[in-house]
Design an enzyme around this catalytic site. Structure first.
Site, PDB file in Angstrom:
ATOM      1  CB  SER A   1      -6.178   2.875  -0.025  1.00  0.00           C
ATOM      2  OG  SER A   1      -4.792   3.105  -0.133  1.00  0.00           O
TER       3      SER A   1
ATOM      4  CD  GLN B   1      -4.167   0.979  -3.053  1.00  0.00           C
ATOM      5  OE1 GLN B   1      -3.511   1.951  -3.411  1.00  0.00           O
ATOM      6  NE2 GLN B   1      -3.931   0.355  -1.909  1.00  0.00           N
TER       7      GLN B   1
ATOM      8  CG  ASP C   1      -1.989   1.087   1.189  1.00  0.00           C
ATOM      9  OD1 ASP C   1      -2.536   1.343   0.097  1.00  0.00           O
ATOM     10  OD2 ASP C   1      -2.255   1.705   2.236  1.00  0.00           O
TER      11      ASP C   1
END
Length: 293
Positions: free
Chosen positions: A234, A284, A209
């Site tokens: 995110s 993502q 991430d």
């Protein structure tokens, strides 16, 4: 010898079991005033993995970030045992703070079996040892940031990981104009890890991430939150773990962005071992907004 920052991260992932399927994790400040998404995802996967029969390894996760996490409060992880089949186990985890869900994860685990084999080849990439460390990359450019303390916060947040960019990251390339929406970083933990496969998967989840939406920014010549020209967070995150790997050995994180629209950007990536095995696929989507004057 384990680097003290890595030990601190390992302690963060060592959740406290407060009921059979309920766990509690600590949190810590991030570079922005919310819990780092990679931390929540990794802790949730730890919680799921601790309820899985022995001999079954994580092969996928799908997650949604629902609310900003409070870095000053613990996080409670509630695990639902959705299914235990002959080969596959499924778990659902909800992360809760202040009585509200902040994150939701579904993860699947499998007993190893032989099957068909193929993979996309590893793309060309420079030798990781030839690339600058985080300190070598950032410290000479402290005056390029509107808030120079960002450099210290970045280095502190990433101290457990040796992360090396193949090319200039967005926050150092801002203003240079758009370029191909692709970014490569090499990473490994700053210290050796135990042999537990779940630990290596969780460490890769944590790192995944950190940089995945960089390629979105590069396509538009933006530097991101670090230089104040984009606001982001995110939204969802998915990973597929194809082959065994070690997070304490060099891994190539090859990332690109096929699309950005509607205030959102999509990043896709593959993680390869240094000898060219495709270990993980990642996707993502995140909020990518240009601040209004």
């Amino acid at each position: 010898m384990t680097h003290h920052a890595l030990q601190s991260l390992l302690d963060l992932l060592d959740l406290e079991r407060i009921e059979q399927d309920i766990f509690r994790g600590a949190s810590r400040p991030a570079v922005v005033p919310r819990v780092f998404g990679g931390q929540v995802a990794a802790q949730a996967l730890v919680a799921a993995g601790r309820t899985v029969p022995e001999g079954r390894d994580a092969h996928s996760l799908h997650a949604y970030f629902l609310r900003m996490g409070d870095p000053g409060a613990p996080i409670v992880y509630q695990v639902d045992r959705i299914r235990d089949g002959r080969s596959f186990t499924t778990r659902r985890v909800v992360a809760v703070q202040h009585g509200q869900p902040i994150f939701h994860l579904s993860a699947s685990f499998q007993t190893y079996e032989d099957g068909l084999e193929h993979q996309e080849p590893m793309p060309p990439a420079p030798d990781p040892e030839s690339l600058p460390t985080g300190e070598e990359l950032l410290l000479p450019h402290r005056d390029r940031f509107p808030d120079p303390s960002v450099v210290d916060r970045l280095l502190e947040a990433r101290a457990a990981v040796d992360l090396r960019y193949a090319d200039a990251p967005p926050f150092l390339a801002a203003g240079a104009g758009p370029r191909e929406p692709r970014s490569q970083v090499w990473f490994r933990t700053n210290g050796k890890l135990a042999d537990d496969p779940l630990l290596h998967v969780c460490l890769a989840t944590y790192v995944s991430d950190m940089t995945l939406l960089d390629s979105v920014l590069l396509a538009h010549g933006r530097g991101g939150w670090a230089v104040g020209d984009v606001v982001g967070a995110s939204l969802d995150h998915a990973m597929w773990f194809h082959r065994p790997f070690r997070a304490d050995e060099w891994l190539l994180y090859d990332q690109q962005s096929p699309s950005a629209s509607g205030g959102r950007g999509l990043g896709t990536a593959r993680i390869y071992t240094q000898d060219g095995r495709l270990a993980v696929s990642v996707i993502q989507e995140g909020v990518v907004r240009v601040p209004r004057d």
